[in-house]
Write a protein that holds these residues in place. Structure first.
Motif, PDB file in Angstrom:
ATOM      1  N   THR A  26      41.377  36.879  38.890  1.00 33.06           N
ATOM      2  CA  THR A  26      42.645  37.612  38.967  1.00 33.06           C
ATOM      3  C   THR A  26      43.401  37.642  37.642  1.00 33.06           C
ATOM      4  O   THR A  26      44.297  38.469  37.468  1.00 33.06           O
ATOM      5  CB  THR A  26      43.552  36.993  40.058  1.00 33.06           C
ATOM      6  OG1 THR A  26      44.650  37.850  40.319  1.00 33.06           O
ATOM      7  CG2 THR A  26      44.062  35.613  39.657  1.00 33.06           C
ATOM      8  N   ALA A  60      45.910  40.748  36.371  1.00 32.98           N
ATOM      9  CA  ALA A  60      47.326  40.387  36.435  1.00 32.98           C
ATOM     10  C   ALA A  60      47.938  40.158  35.064  1.00 32.98           C
ATOM     11  O   ALA A  60      49.160  40.211  34.904  1.00 32.98           O
ATOM     12  CB  ALA A  60      47.504  39.134  37.285  1.00 32.98           C
ATOM     13  N   ILE A  77      38.035  38.005  47.963  1.00 29.94           N
ATOM     14  CA  ILE A  77      38.430  37.082  46.898  1.00 29.94           C
ATOM     15  C   ILE A  77      37.830  35.696  47.123  1.00 29.94           C
ATOM     16  O   ILE A  77      37.556  35.290  48.251  1.00 29.94           O
ATOM     17  CB  ILE A  77      39.962  36.981  46.785  1.00 29.94           C
ATOM     18  CG1 ILE A  77      40.603  36.669  48.148  1.00 29.94           C
ATOM     19  CG2 ILE A  77      40.551  38.237  46.215  1.00 29.94           C
ATOM     20  CD1 ILE A  77      42.100  36.567  48.104  1.00 29.94           C
ATOM     21  N   TRP A 124      44.224  34.878  44.508  1.00 32.93           N
ATOM     22  CA  TRP A 124      44.550  36.175  43.901  1.00 32.93           C
ATOM     23  C   TRP A 124      46.044  36.330  43.759  1.00 32.93           C
ATOM     24  O   TRP A 124      46.816  35.849  44.596  1.00 32.93           O
ATOM     25  CB  TRP A 124      43.997  37.316  44.758  1.00 32.93           C
ATOM     26  CG  TRP A 124      43.889  38.619  44.026  1.00 32.93           C
ATOM     27  CD1 TRP A 124      44.761  39.670  44.070  1.00 32.93           C
ATOM     28  CD2 TRP A 124      42.861  39.007  43.114  1.00 32.93           C
ATOM     29  NE1 TRP A 124      44.345  40.679  43.249  1.00 32.93           N
ATOM     30  CE2 TRP A 124      43.166  40.307  42.652  1.00 32.93           C
ATOM     31  CE3 TRP A 124      41.702  38.399  42.658  1.00 32.93           C
ATOM     32  CZ2 TRP A 124      42.368  40.989  41.745  1.00 32.93           C
ATOM     33  CZ3 TRP A 124      40.890  39.072  41.763  1.00 32.93           C
ATOM     34  CH2 TRP A 124      41.230  40.358  41.325  1.00 32.93           C
ATOM     35  N   ALA A 128      47.948  42.579  41.882  1.00 35.85           N
ATOM     36  CA  ALA A 128      46.948  42.753  40.826  1.00 35.85           C
ATOM     37  C   ALA A 128      45.792  43.587  41.383  1.00 35.85           C
ATOM     38  O   ALA A 128      45.289  43.300  42.467  1.00 35.85           O
ATOM     39  CB  ALA A 128      46.443  41.411  40.335  1.00 35.85           C
ATOM     40  N   ARG A 183      42.088  44.926  41.722  1.00 32.39           N
ATOM     41  CA  ARG A 183      40.726  44.513  41.398  1.00 32.39           C
ATOM     42  C   ARG A 183      40.079  45.594  40.552  1.00 32.39           C
ATOM     43  O   ARG A 183      40.136  46.785  40.882  1.00 32.39           O
ATOM     44  CB  ARG A 183      39.906  44.280  42.677  1.00 32.39           C
ATOM     45  CG  ARG A 183      38.517  43.760  42.369  1.00 32.39           C
ATOM     46  CD  ARG A 183      37.734  43.448  43.614  1.00 32.39           C
ATOM     47  NE  ARG A 183      38.103  42.193  44.231  1.00 32.39           N
ATOM     48  CZ  ARG A 183      37.798  40.988  43.763  1.00 32.39           C
ATOM     49  NH1 ARG A 183      37.171  40.878  42.607  1.00 32.39           N
ATOM     50  NH2 ARG A 183      38.123  39.916  44.411  1.00 32.39           N
TER      51      ARG A 183
END
Length: 284
Positions: A121, A125, A271, A277, A281, A283
Motif C-alpha cells: 500500500t 498511498a 490485500i 491497506w 489508496a 491498487r
C-alpha cells in the motif's frame, strides 16, 4: 439487539502525546450521501486518556493515522509470526530498543536506497514504510496504537476475518497526506515548529479547507463545519486538527463503501492481512 448509533472518527495520532503535542480526534457523522458533518474536536495528552475515551464510545468507524501492519518481507526475514493477531501480540510485547536493534540489522544488510521494506500500500498511498522508527517514527505509532485499539475490542477489517455480525468499533488505517495531495499537491501546510508556521502554510490550509467544503476530492464528499470550527482548523499551525478532519473524511468514505466485496469499507478484496491497506489508496 439493535446496534448503537455509529459515529465517525478521524484520528491524528502521536506515539508519545504531551500537553504540547496532542492526539487529536475529529468526531462527526455522515449527512445524506455526499457530506460529513464535523461535530467536535477532542485532544488527548496521554495514550491512556485517548484509549479510555475510545472505549467509552459505544460504536464507531474510525480512520486512524498510524500503520496497522508490517511489510511481509520484514516479518518473514525476522521469522516473526505470520498471522496478524499473533504478529501484533509479539510486536507489542517487544521493547522499542529491541525493535530498533532488529530493524537496524535488517536495514544494514540492504543496499543504499532500499534499506527499508515496504508494504504494497505504501506506493499507491505515498506513505512512509511502517518499519521506519525516525522521521517519522511510524514504527512506534504502530507499537503504541494497535495494542490499545485491540484491547478495547476494535475490529480491523483489513487484517481480521470477516465476522458474522458487524462489530461496534471498526478501525481503519487512514493517511491524511493522501487526501492532502489531492487538495493542494505537495505544498506544505503545517509544521510543529512555531517559527515555521508561516503565512504561506496558513494560506495552504485555507485552500485545503475551501476544497473540502466544496467537495473537490475524488471521494465525492463535502465537509460541513461552522465558522468557529473553520477558524480553528486554519489557525492550528501544526496541522494536527486538519489532519484529523482529513482522516474523518476518509472514514466517512469508508462507511459509504462498507458493503464492497471482500473486507468491505472500500478496501481491496485481496490485500495481505499481515500488511493491511490504507483507505482510499488505489491498487495499481
Amino acid at each position: 439487539m439493535r446496534m448503537p448509533t455509529r459515529i465517525l472518527l478521524g484520528c491524528d495520532f502521536s506515539s508519545a502525546p504531551t500537553k504540547r503535542k496532542n492526539i487529536v480526534v475529529a468526531v462527526g457523522a455522515r449527512q445524506a450521501e455526499d457530506a460529513v458533518r464535523l461535530s467536535a474536536l477532542h485532544r488527548f495528552s496521554s495514550l491512556d486518556d485517548w484509549s479510555a475515551w475510545l472505549a467509552a464510545q459505544s460504536a464507531w468507524v474510525g480512520g486512524f493515522d498510524l500503520p496497522f501492519g508490517l511489510p511481509r518481507e520484514l516479518v518473514e526475514t525476522l521469522h516473526w509470526p505470520g498471522q496478524w493477531a499473533a504478529l501484533m501480540a509479539h510486536y507489542g510485547q517487544l521493547e522499542r530498543s529491541e525493535i530498533r536493534r532488529q530493524f537496524s540489522g535488517f536495514c544494514a544488510s540492504r543496499p543504499a536506497g532500499g534499506k527499508f521494506a515496504h508494504r504494497a500500500t505504501d506506493g499507491p498511498a505515498g506513505s512512509s514504510p511502517s518499519m521506519k522508527w525516525v522521521n517519522p517514527p511510524v514504527a512506534w505509532m504502530l507499537h503504541a496504537g494497535v495494542p490499545r485499539l485491540l484491547a478495547i475490542g476494535a475490529h480491523f477489517p483489513a487484517h481480521q476475518p470477516i465476522p458474522e455480525r458487524t462489530p461496534p468499533r471498526i478501525a481503519l488505517e487512514a493517511y491524511p497526506g493522501l487526501l492532502a495531495r489531492q487538495l493542494i499537491g505537495r505544498t506544505s501546510y503545517k509544521s510543529d515548529e512555531a517559527g515555521r508556521q508561516t503565512i504561506e502554510r496558513r494560506q495552504a490550509r485555507e485552500q485545503m479547507l475551501t476544497a473540502l467544503l466544496e467537495g473537490r476530492t475524488e471521494l465525492g464528499l463535502k465537509l460541513d463545519i461552522d465558522t468557529a470550527q473553520a477558524n480553528a482548523l486554519v489557525e492550528d499551525g501544526s496541522g494536527d486538527a486538519l489532519d484529523a478532519v482529513l482522516c474523518l473524511v476518509q472514514a466517512a468514505w469508508a462507511l459509504r463503501h462498507q458493503d464492497t466485496p471482500g473486507p468491505g469499507y472500500g478496501l481491496p478484496p485481496d490485500i495481505d492481512p499481515v500488511e493491511g491497506w490504507i483507505l482510499c489508496a488505489k491498487r495499481p
